[in-house]
Design a protein around this motif. Structure first.
Motif, mmCIF file in Angstrom:
data_model
loop_
_atom_site.group_PDB
_atom_site.id
_atom_site.type_symbol
_atom_site.label_atom_id
_atom_site.label_comp_id
_atom_site.label_asym_id
_atom_site.label_seq_id
_atom_site.Cartn_x
_atom_site.Cartn_y
_atom_site.Cartn_z
ATOM 1 N N THR A 34 0.902 -1.274 0.074
ATOM 2 C CA THR A 34 -0.017 -0.057 0.205
ATOM 3 C C THR A 34 0.846 1.287 -0.042
ATOM 4 O OG1 THR A 34 0.018 -0.075 2.358
ATOM 5 C CG2 THR A 34 -1.831 -1.139 1.178
ATOM 6 N N GLY A 35 2.094 1.257 0.356
ATOM 7 C CA GLY A 35 2.907 2.189 0.351
ATOM 8 C C GLY A 35 3.191 2.848 -0.990
ATOM 9 N N TYR A 38 0.457 5.394 -1.923
ATOM 10 C CA TYR A 38 0.528 6.768 -1.219
ATOM 11 C C TYR A 38 1.878 7.052 -2.136
ATOM 12 C CZ TYR A 38 -2.464 5.735 2.201
ATOM 13 O OH TYR A 38 -3.523 5.446 3.067
ATOM 14 N N ARG A 39 2.944 6.689 -2.585
ATOM 15 C CA ARG A 39 3.810 7.159 -3.291
ATOM 16 C C ARG A 39 3.545 7.575 -4.722
ATOM 17 N NH1 ARG A 39 9.219 5.411 -2.040
ATOM 18 N NH2 ARG A 39 9.423 4.571 -0.061
ATOM 19 N N ALA A 95 5.806 11.226 -0.070
ATOM 20 C CA ALA A 95 4.749 10.263 0.374
ATOM 21 C C ALA A 95 4.463 10.197 1.919
ATOM 22 C CB ALA A 95 5.090 8.847 0.010
ATOM 23 N N SER A 96 5.494 10.554 2.711
ATOM 24 C CA SER A 96 5.287 10.737 4.140
ATOM 25 C C SER A 96 4.358 11.675 4.470
ATOM 26 C CB SER A 96 6.630 10.731 4.656
ATOM 27 O OG SER A 96 6.562 10.698 6.121
ATOM 28 N N SER A 99 0.600 11.178 2.637
ATOM 29 C CA SER A 99 -0.291 9.888 3.274
ATOM 30 C C SER A 99 -0.974 10.719 4.792
ATOM 31 C CB SER A 99 0.811 9.044 3.712
ATOM 32 O OG SER A 99 1.727 9.315 4.434
ATOM 33 N N ARG A 105 -5.922 9.355 2.068
ATOM 34 C CA ARG A 105 -6.315 7.992 2.742
ATOM 35 C C ARG A 105 -7.640 7.481 2.333
ATOM 36 N NH1 ARG A 105 -1.733 7.274 5.676
ATOM 37 N NH2 ARG A 105 -2.702 5.054 5.865
ATOM 38 N N GLY A 125 1.575 -2.110 4.991
ATOM 39 C CA GLY A 125 1.683 -0.663 5.398
ATOM 40 C C GLY A 125 1.766 -0.177 6.633
ATOM 41 N N ARG A 126 0.784 0.844 7.077
ATOM 42 C CA ARG A 126 1.192 1.492 8.282
ATOM 43 C C ARG A 126 -0.173 1.182 9.257
ATOM 44 N NH1 ARG A 126 4.925 1.931 5.450
ATOM 45 N NH2 ARG A 126 6.801 3.478 5.667
ATOM 46 N N ASP A 127 -1.213 1.094 8.599
ATOM 47 C CA ASP A 127 -2.888 1.094 9.144
ATOM 48 C C ASP A 127 -3.473 0.107 8.695
ATOM 49 O OD1 ASP A 127 -2.978 1.909 6.637
ATOM 50 O OD2 ASP A 127 -4.768 3.454 7.053
ATOM 51 N N ILE A 128 -2.880 -1.191 8.321
ATOM 52 C CA ILE A 128 -3.637 -1.937 7.657
ATOM 53 C C ILE A 128 -4.409 -2.960 8.969
ATOM 54 C CG2 ILE A 128 -3.860 -4.022 6.123
ATOM 55 C CD1 ILE A 128 -2.892 -1.360 4.949
ATOM 56 N N ARG A 176 10.943 10.204 8.979
ATOM 57 C CA ARG A 176 9.502 9.404 8.540
ATOM 58 C C ARG A 176 8.699 8.732 9.796
ATOM 59 N NH1 ARG A 176 11.109 5.955 3.619
ATOM 60 N NH2 ARG A 176 9.053 5.539 3.823
ATOM 61 N N ASP A 180 5.036 9.538 10.356
ATOM 62 C CA ASP A 180 4.143 8.177 10.186
ATOM 63 C C ASP A 180 3.441 7.908 11.521
ATOM 64 O OD1 ASP A 180 4.845 8.136 7.781
ATOM 65 O OD2 ASP A 180 6.058 6.303 7.903
ATOM 66 N N ARG A 183 1.000 11.423 12.885
ATOM 67 C CA ARG A 183 -0.062 12.211 12.451
ATOM 68 C C ARG A 183 -1.482 11.821 12.804
ATOM 69 N NH1 ARG A 183 1.200 8.153 7.573
ATOM 70 N NH2 ARG A 183 -0.385 6.402 8.344
HETATM 71 O O1 DC Z 1 5.962 1.722 3.061
HETATM 72 P P1 DC Z 1 6.616 3.064 1.974
HETATM 73 O O2 DC Z 1 7.823 3.644 2.709
HETATM 74 O O3 DC Z 1 6.432 2.652 0.719
HETATM 75 O O4 DC Z 1 5.486 4.145 2.294
HETATM 76 C C1 DC Z 1 5.454 5.615 1.861
HETATM 77 C C2 DC Z 1 4.685 6.167 2.679
HETATM 78 O O5 DC Z 1 3.428 6.038 2.811
HETATM 79 C C3 DC Z 1 5.109 6.166 4.313
HETATM 80 O O6 DC Z 1 5.755 7.534 4.640
HETATM 81 C C4 DC Z 1 4.047 5.939 4.863
HETATM 82 C C5 DC Z 1 3.002 6.115 3.901
HETATM 83 N N1 DC Z 1 1.949 4.881 4.244
HETATM 84 C C6 DC Z 1 0.724 4.920 4.822
HETATM 85 O O7 DC Z 1 0.721 6.092 5.481
HETATM 86 N N2 DC Z 1 -0.011 4.175 5.140
HETATM 87 C C7 DC Z 1 0.143 3.019 4.367
HETATM 88 N N3 DC Z 1 -0.688 2.020 4.692
HETATM 89 C C8 DC Z 1 1.234 2.735 3.545
HETATM 90 C C9 DC Z 1 2.269 3.687 3.566
#
Ligand code: DC
Length: 219
Positions: A34-35, A38-39, A95-96, A99, A105, A125-128, A176, A180, A183
Motif C-alpha cells: 500500500t506504500g 501513497y507514493r 509520500a510521508s 499520506s 487516505r 502498510g502502516r494502518d492495515i 519518516r 508516520d 499524524r
Molecule cells: O512503505 P513505504 O515507505 O513505501 O510508504 C510510503 C509512505 O506512505 C510512508 O511514509 C508511510 C505512508 N503509508 C501510510 O501512511 N499508510 C500505508 N498503509 C502505507 C504507507
C-alpha cells in the motif's frame, strides 16, 4: 467465498515488503504494497505542482491502480506504469507528507478494501491492521531498531552512485517514523491483536520463516 487477509504493518525499512513478497510467493497469495499507492499519489502531486493544501480538490482526478504481472505488483497512474519512478528519496519524503492528508487516505482506503475482499492477500502498510482490515485473519507488526534499518538501507544503496551517507539515511528514517507515528489520521501503531516481530537481530530468511510460521499457525 471468504478470502484470507494478512496485515503486516511497521515502520519504513523493517523489511515488510521483502518478507511479504517471499511469504506470499510461498503461500500463493497476492502481495499488496500500500506504500506504493501513497507514493503514486505523491508523484502525481509533485509532477503537477499541487501543494498539499490543495490535494483534496484533486483527488477525484487521481487514478491509482495496481496490476499483478507474474505475481509482482506494478503501480499505475492512469495508464502509466510508475513503479520505478516512485522509489526516489524525494518521493519517499513526499509520500510521508501526502499520506497524512485525510482525503488521500479516503481515496486509497476503498481500493485497498476491495483488493482484500476479492483476493487472498498479504497487505503491508502502516494502518492495515488498525484501520483498513480490522478483521484481518492475521496481523503482524514488524519492526527493527532505526539504526539497524538505516544500516540495511545503507548496504543496499552503497553500490550506487550518489549514495547518501549512513547519517543521512538514519536522519530520514527517524523523520519518516516521526511523521508516520504522529499524524492525526491513521497513525502507525501496533494493533492490539497484532503479533510483534522485531527483526533487529534476525536475517531476512529468519524473519521470513518466523512470519510464515505465525501465519500458518493461524490460518
Ligand atoms: O512503505 P513505504 O515507505 O513505501 O510508504 C510510503 C509512505 O506512505 C510512508 O511514509 C508511510 C505512508 N503509508 C501510510 O501512511 N499508510 C500505508 N498503509 C502505507 C504507507
Amino acid at each position: 467465498m471468504k478470502t484470507i487477509n494478512i496485515a503486516i504493518d511497521g515502520p519504513a525499512g523493517a523489511g515488510k515488503s521483502t518478507i511479504a513478497k517471499m511469504v506470499s510467493a510461498e503461500m500463493g497469495y497476492i502481495y499488496v504494497d500500500t506504500g506504493a499507492m501513497y507514493r503514486a499519489v505523491a508523484l502525481y502531486l509533485t509532477e503537477n505542482n499541487i501543494p498539499d493544501e490543495e490535494a483534496e480538490k484533486h483527488m477525484e482526478e487521481v487514478e491509482v491502480s495496481l496490476k499483478f504481472v507474474d505475481g509482482t505488483q506494478r503501480v499505475y497512474l492512469g495508464d502509466r506504469d510508475v513503479s520505478d519512478l516512485i522509489r526516489t528519496p524525494e518521493i519517499s519524503m513526499a509520500a510521508s507528507r501526502t499520506s497524512a492528508i485525510p482525503a488521500v487516505r479516503a481515496r486509497l482506503f476503498d481500493l485497498q478494501q476491495k483488493l482484500a475482499r476479492e483476493n487472498n492477500i498479504i497487505m503491508d502498510g502502516r494502518d492495515i491492521g488498525t484501520v483498513v482490515l480490522p478483521n484481518a485473519d492475521v496481523k503482524i507488526f514488524l519492526t527493527a531498531s532505526a539504526e539497524e534499518r538505516a544500516n540495511r538501507r545503507y548496504k543496499e544503496l552503497s553500490e550506487k552512485p550518489d549514495c547518501p551517507t549512513y547519517e543521512e539515511i538514519l536522519k530520514d528514517i527517524i523523520e519518516r517514523d516521526y511523521n508516520d507515528m504522529n499524524r492525526e489520521t491513521a497513525p502507525l501503531k501496533q494493533a492490539e491483536d497484532a503479533v510483534l516481530v522485531d527483526t533487529t537481530e534476525l536475517t531476512l530468511e529468519q524473519s521470513a520463516a518466523k512470519i510464515a510460521e505465525i501465519i500458518k499457525e493461524r490460518v
